[in-house]
Design a protein around this motif. Structure first.
Motif, short mmCIF file in Angstrom:
data_model
loop_
_atom_site.label_atom_id
_atom_site.label_comp_id
_atom_site.label_asym_id
_atom_site.label_seq_id
_atom_site.Cartn_x
_atom_site.Cartn_y
_atom_site.Cartn_z
N SER A 11 0.82 -1.22 0.00
CA SER A 11 0.00 0.00 0.00
C SER A 11 0.85 1.26 0.00
O SER A 11 0.54 2.20 -0.71
N ASP A 12 1.92 1.30 0.81
CA ASP A 12 2.73 2.53 0.77
C ASP A 12 4.19 2.26 0.43
O ASP A 12 5.04 3.12 0.62
N ASN A 13 4.46 1.02 -0.06
CA ASN A 13 5.77 0.68 -0.57
C ASN A 13 6.94 1.09 0.33
O ASN A 13 7.84 1.79 -0.08
N ARG A 14 6.87 0.65 1.59
CA ARG A 14 8.02 0.88 2.49
C ARG A 14 8.55 -0.48 2.91
O ARG A 14 7.81 -1.45 2.99
N PRO A 15 9.85 -0.55 3.19
CA PRO A 15 10.38 -1.81 3.71
C PRO A 15 9.74 -2.11 5.08
O PRO A 15 9.59 -1.20 5.90
N VAL A 16 9.36 -3.38 5.28
CA VAL A 16 8.73 -3.76 6.55
C VAL A 16 9.66 -3.47 7.72
O VAL A 16 9.23 -3.06 8.79
N THR A 17 10.96 -3.67 7.51
CA THR A 17 11.90 -3.41 8.60
C THR A 17 11.86 -1.94 9.01
O THR A 17 12.02 -1.61 10.18
N GLU A 18 11.63 -1.07 8.01
CA GLU A 18 11.56 0.35 8.34
C GLU A 18 10.30 0.63 9.17
O GLU A 18 10.33 1.39 10.14
N LEU A 64 -0.38 -2.52 12.00
CA LEU A 64 -0.84 -3.82 11.53
C LEU A 64 -2.34 -3.78 11.22
O LEU A 64 -2.78 -4.24 10.17
N ALA A 65 -3.11 -3.19 12.16
CA ALA A 65 -4.55 -3.09 11.95
C ALA A 65 -4.83 -2.29 10.68
O ALA A 65 -5.72 -2.63 9.89
N GLY A 66 -4.04 -1.24 10.47
CA GLY A 66 -4.21 -0.43 9.28
C GLY A 66 -3.95 -1.22 8.01
O GLY A 66 -4.72 -1.19 7.05
N TYR A 67 -2.84 -1.97 8.01
CA TYR A 67 -2.50 -2.78 6.83
C TYR A 67 -3.55 -3.87 6.60
O TYR A 67 -3.84 -4.25 5.47
N LEU A 68 -4.09 -4.39 7.71
CA LEU A 68 -5.14 -5.39 7.58
C LEU A 68 -6.34 -4.79 6.86
O LEU A 68 -6.92 -5.39 5.96
N ALA A 69 -6.71 -3.58 7.30
CA ALA A 69 -7.87 -2.93 6.69
C ALA A 69 -7.61 -2.67 5.21
O ALA A 69 -8.51 -2.75 4.38
N ALA A 70 -6.34 -2.36 4.89
CA ALA A 70 -6.00 -2.07 3.49
C ALA A 70 -5.75 -3.34 2.69
O ALA A 70 -5.40 -3.28 1.52
N ARG A 71 -5.89 -4.50 3.31
CA ARG A 71 -5.63 -5.79 2.67
C ARG A 71 -4.21 -5.86 2.12
O ARG A 71 -3.97 -6.43 1.07
N ASP A 72 -3.29 -5.25 2.84
CA ASP A 72 -1.89 -5.29 2.42
C ASP A 72 -1.22 -6.46 3.11
O ASP A 72 -0.67 -6.34 4.21
N PHE A 73 -1.30 -7.63 2.46
CA PHE A 73 -0.88 -8.84 3.17
C PHE A 73 0.62 -9.04 3.18
O PHE A 73 1.13 -9.81 3.99
N VAL A 74 1.33 -8.37 2.31
CA VAL A 74 2.80 -8.44 2.40
C VAL A 74 3.24 -7.77 3.69
O VAL A 74 4.10 -8.28 4.43
#
Lengths: 352, 573, 361
Positions: free
Chosen positions: C105-112, C318-328
């Motif tokens: 969704s916002d193309n950032r590294p997960v580690t970041e 995490l809740a935000g990404y869940l709502a956005a269906r950003d499963f990566v």
């Protein structure tokens, strides 16, 4: 014949003998054993749980409206209406009747608990029994997997699973199965751990060793000697897991992975929708579904905790000796008639 | 006043699931200054409860009546323990009276150093500096015979052996120099050679410190060794009180008499052994007459070695080391040893529960090295066994009849437990249990009854070999005597060979045709009872025999001197 | 939720027995350390396989918004059209080098994402643990020493209520009472905007506001941060406190029944000291072991608490990404948390081993 008086204050933890069919049923047996506060807790828990189950069974009769009903003959309910005669718990931001959704929510909760616990219990027991009894590499691998899953936040795992199962949004049965299955996978390691630990303990018991010495086959030992003895703690795990299932379901709903409001009523979902209400002082949309969760979990947990205490000899409360004079009179009377010579007979009778 | 404790008309009841149980019923007794009073009785006699009441240590479920007058250490005043407030009780505990527990490994807190635990008694009764407490702890450890007390004071309980732990428990009880020590079965958990040392230590307490001791025990040998006076309890009542010599010489109460009779003594078994040997000779001839090999042993071990593998690459543990013996048909071999001697391991190896790792062990001609369960299984029908703990050797969810029927069902002699019931009834009769007991659950039987049922299961298939691992060590003396009698009777009737494992020389002597003595995994001596017990050649066997207290105070005093000389001897070398 | 309420966790004997069989401390620590790797491996694999069974993440995230061709192109560009096994090994390799993928969704590294928001979650967990320790452990000891009397019954009901109340409901109630009605405490967030802006200027900010505000040296900022922390800390802390209370009570009652406590009593040690020293210390070892398992409960609870209080930590994200269906993103965060859980459990077990003299010597 030989006799043994019950040694100083530590009576055997085994069930009292021959207390009849009713006395042997899991919960009723404990109810008979319990005293004082422990009995109070158990009775309170059973009462709350019973009410919970009854409400679920008779939800259609109790609830004034359907869980997805937005209007009646008098027109739409209106959103965020405070409690009134027509809506004793008010209405939600979506315009549903809070009271009806709280009542219907019990049905969803019971269904999820039953499906989740039934699935996990069978798989968990089977894995625990086989892994604990046979040991070896299978056991080691299963232990590492089980421990890894056990130590991991079950809510997160449930989220992942509900995404997998339902893609995140769902119908009534789809939603219930998604929630139940995600809870199942999370709980299997718990049953597995408990049953495996018990199996390993029982495996070293002389009665299992003697079965081995007799040449009994592994399946015979597992199912005739180990299984029934290992599953004594199941009522406890069952109740404690039920409350965990309820909380996990509510957590999933709260994060938006529950069941759509048009498919079924689910308390966690309602609380999620009530999140912004609270900031503006609208309390009724959050309070009642929340209280419903607390009460249901409280009831089941009270039962589980009491069963746990009663099963653990260290935690069990025992009857205290009654007021001095009363007991003294009674026992003196008994002991004057029964001297040392006749005491053994009395004692054997007591055991039988 | 001369009495340290005066108990008058003490009654104690416990509330249990089955209603109120009166554990102590109108007991009166006194303990004099500087004497050892033994309270003797079997389980359920109320001896422990009586003793604990002197410290006010009864659980909350107990109701107490009567008076327990305890003199203060300096003898200036007395307290009635029963009417003391909790804080007054606390004052008395440790200063006027203290306690030594049965199981030294559980009586010490595993997460504190022994020095800290000893000092706790000092701290509880007034402020002491750290250095002072430590000094006193070292001093008392030295007195109870812990070597290098300056170093050991900082060690944790698990770094000590069982006997040393009991010395530390005694030290902790002694640190405030109380006038009375209550010792609840202080040597029951210990090996017999260690027991002798602890009894010596307790004797020194009395002689050198003038401490009075209340000794709770079921062991008549211990009583004869240490006690000055004896109180015999039965079912919560005092049935007899006498000084030790009088009691052993002329017991007044029939119960005391029975109790003393039931105690096994070395040398009792000789007559039977001779009888059995004669019977076996006849049997051998009979077999030889029909052409069977008379000499093929039931069990033969040669250079048998059993190692337990170490975990995580640690060095393993050799439980049995180069042991050779044989058991002829119909012969009873008694295997004696203390804990860790490897005797149970040998028994388990015979039953195929533990794999052997070296040498050879044949059972009915079957080589156990490279063991395979599948090939061994048919032979299992010919091996019976009896385990130590009768409470645990039955599946609590099966009735006695079902449990006794198990071997019959497993080896195809019966379709189902119901099918086997007739045979089960016969077996129960053979072990002198009423048939109706078959319908009971194990917890509804007493220990002795359960062990009879266990024997019934052991002989269900009429095996030619019976393995009995400490079958009576969990039982009371009087019950033990009857179970041993039964065992001998069954052996006579069924003629099985047996491996009888025990830590008790006297018990083994009663039943065994030959005796093998194990010490740290090695077989140090083997022979007939007369050979091994009367003319032991190995120093360990000599020490073991000398350590065993005999139930006769006069003879025991003589034996004590003998033991002292053996110990001095072994130390000298 | 893993609560440690199960009977197997209540046994006093299990933990030390298991360890003492292992031999010396060094060897135990080594074995325990090596066990981290299969644990992480299993969890990461589990999450990967589960997430892949639903198809590719691109479709899940943007299925409705792109045409079929555009989707196919992006799927192919991201490599999601290759065999699952290939993707799996590539994923393992990435994780080994510390690369948990990029969010869709916002193309950032997960580690970041973790570095930015992890501090906030740690801070919340820290507050909650403080509440849990202060409330749970002394009350647990109290309940054990007054066993079966009225205060014990009261404390047990309190513990069960703590556990039965979902954190988000407790949070909502606290918010309603203290923020909305009484207006004593802020409604949500980790600090007021002014404080946050002030802390942005710090040269080496940690993302842990308590530390940042202390570095800022402004008492108002510290007060502001702390006042925001009270309600979330209590909401999450009470849940854990309930579990601790029960755990301490059970284990202390267990050790109170042992011979060594009776032995100490027979030497005149006071009841208070019996509970506080003689019974509590040996009970501590199993307690610590189970507390290790509570980290899972705490993390799950943190996700819910952060959502309730808009506490911008990992759980909130995490809740935000869940709502956005950003499963990566979900997969990345969950995998990272798995590593974290494995590591903390290791540390807890090490602590439990080190304070146990039977393992130490």
């Amino acid at each position: 014949m030989t006799t043994e008086l019950v040694p100083s204050g530590h009576p055997t933890a085994l069930p009292p003998a021959n207390s009849g069919f009713w006395g042997r049923l899991p919960v009723l047996k404990q109810l008979r054993q319990s005293v004082g506060l422990q009995r109070g807790m158990l009775v309170a828990g059973l009462a709350i749980t019973a009410v919970f189950l009854l409400v679920a069974a008779f939800a259609p009769l109790i609830a004034p409206y359907g869980f997805a009903q937005l209007r009646d003959d008098a027109g739409p309910f209106g959103a965020q209406q405070p409690p009134s005669a027509a809506h004793i718990m008010g209405t939600t931001v979506g315009g549903y009747d809070v009271f009806s959704r709280v009542i219907w929510g019990t049905q969803t909760a019971v269904l999820v608990i039953v499906v989740a616990v039934v699935f996990s219990i069978f798989i968990g027991i089977l894995l625990g029994l086989v892994s604990g009894y046979l040991g070896g590499w299978l056991d080691r691998v299963l232990v590492v997997i089980g421990d890894a899953v056990y130590a991991f936040p079950s809510l997160l795992l449930a989220i992942v699973l509900s995404i997998v199962i339902s893609g995140g949004q769902s119908s009534l049965w789809g939603g219930i199965f998604a929630a139940a299955l995600s809870i199942t996978v999370v709980f299997i390691p718990q049953y597995y751990r408990v049953i495996r630990a018990e199996t390993i303990r029982i495996k070293a018991e002389p009665y299992v060793e003697s079965a081995k010495m007799l040449g009994a086959s592994a399946p015979r030992i597992m199912f005739r000697h180990v299984l029934r003895n290992a599953t004594r703690t199941l009522p406890i795990i069952f109740t404690l897991n039920s409350s965990e299932a309820l909380l996990t379901l509510a957590g999933l709903g709260f994060l938006g992975f529950g069941i759509e409001p048009t498919a079924a009523a689910e308390w966690g979902y309602d609380l999620n929708k009530a999140l912004s209400d609270v900031t503006s002082g609208i309390w009724w949309t959050a309070l009642y579904p929340g209280l419903a969760i607390v009460l249901a979990v409280l009831g089941i947990t009270l039962v589980g905790e009491s069963l746990n205490d009663l099963a653990d000899p260290r935690l069990r409360t025992r009857r205290r000796a009654k007021v001095r004079t009363a007991t003294a009179a009674a026992t003196t009377a008994a002991s004057t008639t029964a001297g040392p010579a006749s005491a053994p007979a009395a004692n054997t009778e007591e055991k039988a | 006043m001369n009495d340290v404790v005066e108990i008058t008309d003490l009654s104690i009841s416990f509330a249990t699931d089955g209603g109120t149980v009166r554990a102590v019923d109108g007991v009166s007794l006194t303990v004099r200054k500087g004497e050892v009073l033994a309270i003797v009785g079997e389980s359920g006699s109320g001896k422990s409860v009586t003793a604990k009441s002197i410290l006010g240590l009864l659980p909350e479920t107990a109701t107490t009546e009567g008076a327990v007058l305890l003199a203060s250490r300096d003898g200036s005043h007395t307290n009635d323990i029963i009417s003391l407030s909790p804080s007054q009780l606390r004052e008395v505990r440790g200063t006027d009276v203290s306690m030594v527990f049965q199981e030294p490994s559980t009586a010490l807190n595993p997460v504190f150093t022994v020095g800290w635990q000893i000092a706790e008694g000092l701290r509880a009764h007034g402020k002491v500096s750290k250095a002072e407490a430590r000094r006193e702890a070292i001093e008392i450890l030295r007195k109870v015979g812990i070597p290098e007390p300056e170093v050991r004071v900082d060690h944790y309980p698990h770094q000590f052996s069982g006997g040393q732990k009991q010395r530390i428990v005694i030290a902790a009880a002694l640190v405030l120099n109380p006038g009375l020590i209550v010792a609840d079965e202080p040597t029951t958990a210990l090996d017999v050679t260690v027991q002798a040392e602890i009894l010596d230590l307790l004797r020194r307490l009395r002689d050198e410190f003038g401490t009075a001791i209340v000794l709770i025990t079921h062991n008549m040998g211990v009583v004869a060794d240490l006690a000055d006076r004896v109180v015999v309890m039965y079912q919560g009542l005092v049935v007899e009180e006498a000084d030790v010599k009088t009691l052993f010489a002329s017991p007044q109460d029939p119960y005391t008499e029975r109790l003393l009779d039931a105690v096994p003594r070395i040398g009792q078994g000789r007559v039977h052994t001779a009888e059995r040997e004669a019977a076996r000779a006849v049997a051998r001839e009979a077999r030889a007459a029909v052409g069977e090999s008379a000499l093929a042993p039931v069990v033969e071990a040669s250079h048998l070695t059993i190692d337990y593998p170490g975990r995580f690459g640690r060095k393993g543990f050799r439980a049995v080391d180069d042991v050779s013996f044989r058991i002829a048909p119909g012969e009873v071999l008694g295997l004696v040893g203390e804990s860790g001697s490897g005797k149970t391991t040998i028994g388990r190896a015979l039953g195929g529960l533990t794999r052997i790792t070296g040498g050879s062990l044949t059972v009915h001609g079957f080589e156990m090295l490279g063991f395979s369960e599948r090939r061994f299984k048919p032979l299992r029908a010919d091996i019976g066994f009896v385990f130590q703990d009768p409470a645990a050797s039955f599946n609590p969810l099966l009735t006695i009849a079902d449990a006794v029927a198990e071997p019959l069902v497993i080896h195809g002699r019966a379709e189902s437990p119901r099918d086997a019931r007739r045979r089960v009834d016969e077996l129960l009769e053979a072990v002198q249990l009423p048939r109706s007991f078959g319908d009971r659950f194990p917890h509804e039987l007493s220990g002795g009854q359960r062990q009879r049922a266990s024997l019934a299961r052991g002989i269900a298939l009429e095996p030619s070999l019976l393995i009995a691992d400490e079958p009576t060590s969990a039982l009371d003396v009087s019950v033990q005597a009857r179970v041993l009698e039964l065992f001998a009777e069954l052996q006579r009737e069924f003629g099985f060979a047996a491996l009888f494992i025990s830590h008790d020389l006297a018990v083994v002597d009663l039943l065994a045709d030959r005796i093998a003595v194990l010490y740290r995994g090695r077989l140090v001596e083997e022979g007939t009872g007369a050979e091994v017990l009367d003319h032991p050649s190995d120093p360990y066997t000599r020490r073991l025999i000398a350590s065993l207290p005999v139930p006769d105070p006069v003879e025991q005093a003589a034996r004590r001197a003998e033991l002292a000389s053996i110990q001095a001897d072994s130390r000298g070398r | 939720m893993t609560t440690g309420l199960l009977p197997s966790d209540a046994t006093t004997s299990a933990a030390p027995a298991r360890r003492s069989a292992g031999g010396g401390l060094g060897r135990y620590l080594l074995v325990r350390f090596l066990l981290i790797f299969p644990t992480i491996f299993i969890l990461v694999t589990l999450v990967f396989l589960l997430m892949r069974t639903i198809g590719d993440p691109i479709t899940a995230a943007q299925g409705g918004r792109l045409t079929a061709d555009q989707l196919a192109e992006r799927i192919s560009a991201a490599g999601y059209d290759r065999p699952v096994l290939v993707q799996y090994f590539e994923y393992l390799g990435q994780i080994f080098t510390g690369n948990f993928g990029n969010t869709i969704s916002d193309n950032r590294p997960v580690t970041e994402v973790l570095l930015t928001y992890g501090g906030a979650t740690l801070e919340l967990a820290f507050y909650a643990l403080i509440v849990a320790f202060i409330v749970g452990i002394p009350l647990g000891m109290l309940a054990a020493s007054l066993r079966d009397r009225a205060p014990d019954a009261f404390l047990r009901i309190f513990a069960i209520l703590c556990y039965a109340t979902p954190v988000f409901f407790a949070g909502l109630l606290l918010k309603l009472v203290f923020s909305v009605w009484l207006q004593w405490l802020p409604v949500a967030g980790r600090a007021s905007t002014r404080t946050e802006l002030a802390m942005q200027t710090l040269p080496n900010k940690t993302g842990i506001y308590l530390i940042d505000s202390i570095m800022l040296g402004s008492p108002t900022a510290i007060g502001d941060v702390l006042s925001h922390a009270v309600l979330p800390g209590i909401a999450l802390g009470l849940l854990t406190a309930g579990v601790f209370l029960r755990l301490v009570r059970t284990n202390v009652i267990g050790t109170l029944g042992t011979d060594y406590v009776d032995a100490a009593r027979s030497r005149g040690v006071s009841e208070f000291r019996l509970v506080r020293k003689h019974a509590y210390r040996p009970a501590l070892i199993p307690i610590i072991t189970v507390i290790g398992l509570q980290i899972a409960l705490l993390l799950g609870g943190a996700v819910l608490t952060e959502t309730t209080f808009e506490w911008k930590g990992l759980g909130f994200q995490l809740a935000g990404y869940l709502a956005a269906r950003d499963f990566v993103a979900v997969q990345g965060i969950v995998a990272l948390l798995a590593v974290f859980v494995a590591l903390t459990n290791f540390v807890v077990d090490v602590i439990a081993a080190v304070i146990d003299p039977r393992v130490r010597y």
